[in-house]
Design an enzyme around this catalytic site. Structure first.
Site, short mmCIF file in Angstrom:
data_model
loop_
_atom_site.label_atom_id
_atom_site.label_comp_id
_atom_site.label_asym_id
_atom_site.label_seq_id
_atom_site.Cartn_x
_atom_site.Cartn_y
_atom_site.Cartn_z
CG HIS A 42 -1.85 -1.23 1.19
ND1 HIS A 42 -3.17 -1.17 0.79
CD2 HIS A 42 -1.60 -2.53 1.47
CE1 HIS A 42 -3.69 -2.38 0.85
NE2 HIS A 42 -2.77 -3.23 1.25
CG HIS A 80 -1.87 1.58 -2.67
ND1 HIS A 80 -1.58 2.78 -2.06
CD2 HIS A 80 -2.78 0.96 -1.87
CE1 HIS A 80 -2.27 2.88 -0.94
NE2 HIS A 80 -3.02 1.80 -0.79
CG ASP A 123 -6.79 -0.01 -0.29
OD1 ASP A 123 -5.56 -0.04 -0.44
OD2 ASP A 123 -7.37 0.74 0.53
CG HIS A 148 -6.39 -3.37 2.75
ND1 HIS A 148 -5.27 -3.54 3.53
CD2 HIS A 148 -6.69 -2.04 2.82
CE1 HIS A 148 -4.91 -2.37 4.05
NE2 HIS A 148 -5.75 -1.46 3.65
CG HIS A 207 -10.10 1.16 4.27
ND1 HIS A 207 -9.86 2.50 4.46
CD2 HIS A 207 -9.00 0.68 3.62
CE1 HIS A 207 -8.67 2.81 3.96
NE2 HIS A 207 -8.13 1.73 3.43
MN MN Z 1 -4.24 0.77 0.81
#
Ligand code: MN
Length: 263
Positions: free
Chosen positions: A72, A76, A78, A82, A210
């Site tokens: 990361h 980049h 994800d 992750h 996330h």
């Molecule tokens: Mn990341």
């Protein structure tokens, strides 16, 4: 040999410059800004080249390096695994290429982020964008322009950290959940070091972008540059992470095709 009309038109546009390729990638080196986690969490290593030969005894006709890097680092991707919510999902090698190429939908909140570095995008901002530009297209990459790429040359400015944490713009928990559960996006691209706001540890749930996106088979791309050179709609984005087996992410080259002909 024949070329299909669609691809011939693309090739012709590239040759004349009517179709421009915009590089959205941060260059990768030991000084590329990277995430700094608070105690007691552990950071990844920064990117580093290790020389193995340079036209000398270990390789008289060639120069080559080993690369050392966290997954990361820099621009980049994800992948779902992750995050704890996506742990039964795909690793970076398993993401279908069809999800990595798609229409770009660029939402510009750089004025808001300049006023307030802790600015969070809400679903109403997306609804207002859709009222002007139409619904988010199927399989699109939503690209959040915050102007943060102007700080990408300097780790301290980029992370904007004080005693209360990092202050960089992002997306609210409610907006992240609705994008993940009720929108056709393939993924989200941002100009900041991570897909969540700098202070997202303190949101509910922590790191909601996330949490929701990676838990719903949506992907993230960070540290983008040059989003200012894209139109709100009409560009095509290509995200190309390395297909690392078991990888939770990978540095990626991200480019966009933009039609420069005046309509
Ligand atoms: Mn990341």
């Amino acid at each position: 040999m024949t070329t299909s009309p669609i691809l011939a038109q693309l090739i012709g546009g590239l040759a004349t410059g009517d179709v421009e390729i915009v590089d959205l990638t941060t260059r990768l080196g030991p000084h590329t800004p990277t995430l700094r986690l608070p105690e007691p969490f552990v950071d990844l290593i920064d990117f580093r080249l290790e020389q193995v030969s340079s036209y000398d005894a270990p390789g008289p006709y060639w120069r080559h390096h080993n690369i050392h890097t966290g997954e990361h680092v820099g621009t980049h991707l994800d992948a779902p695994i992750h995050w704890v919510t996506g742990q039964s999902g795909l690793d970076v090698s398993q993401i279908p290429p069809s999800r990595l190429v798609g229409p770009a939908a660029v939402i510009d909140v750089s004025a808001e982020a300049a006023e307030d570095p802790d600015f969070l995008l809400e679903i109403d901002h997306i609804r207002a964008w859709e009222a002007e530009h139409g619904p988010l297209p199927n399989g699109c990459w939503l690209l959040l322009r915050t102007g943060w790429d102007q700080y990408g040359h300097d780790q301290e400015l980029f992370l904007n950290t004080d005693e209360n944490g990092s202050h960089t713009p992002g997306i609210s928990a409610d907006c992240a959940r609705r994008l993940a559960e009720d929108s056709p996006i393939s993924g989200l691209g941002v100009e900041t070091v991570g897909i969540d706001a700098g202070n997202a540890l303190h949101l509910d749930p922590p790191f909601p972008v996330h949490h929701h996106l990676l838990g719903n088979d949506r992907y993230g791309v960070t540290s983008l540059r040059n989003l200012a050179h894209l139109p709100p709609t009409g560009a095509v984005v290509v995200v190309s992470p390395l297909p690392i087996i078991g990888g939770t992410g990978s540095p990626a080259r991200v480019i966009a095709f933009v039609d420069r002909r005046t309509p």
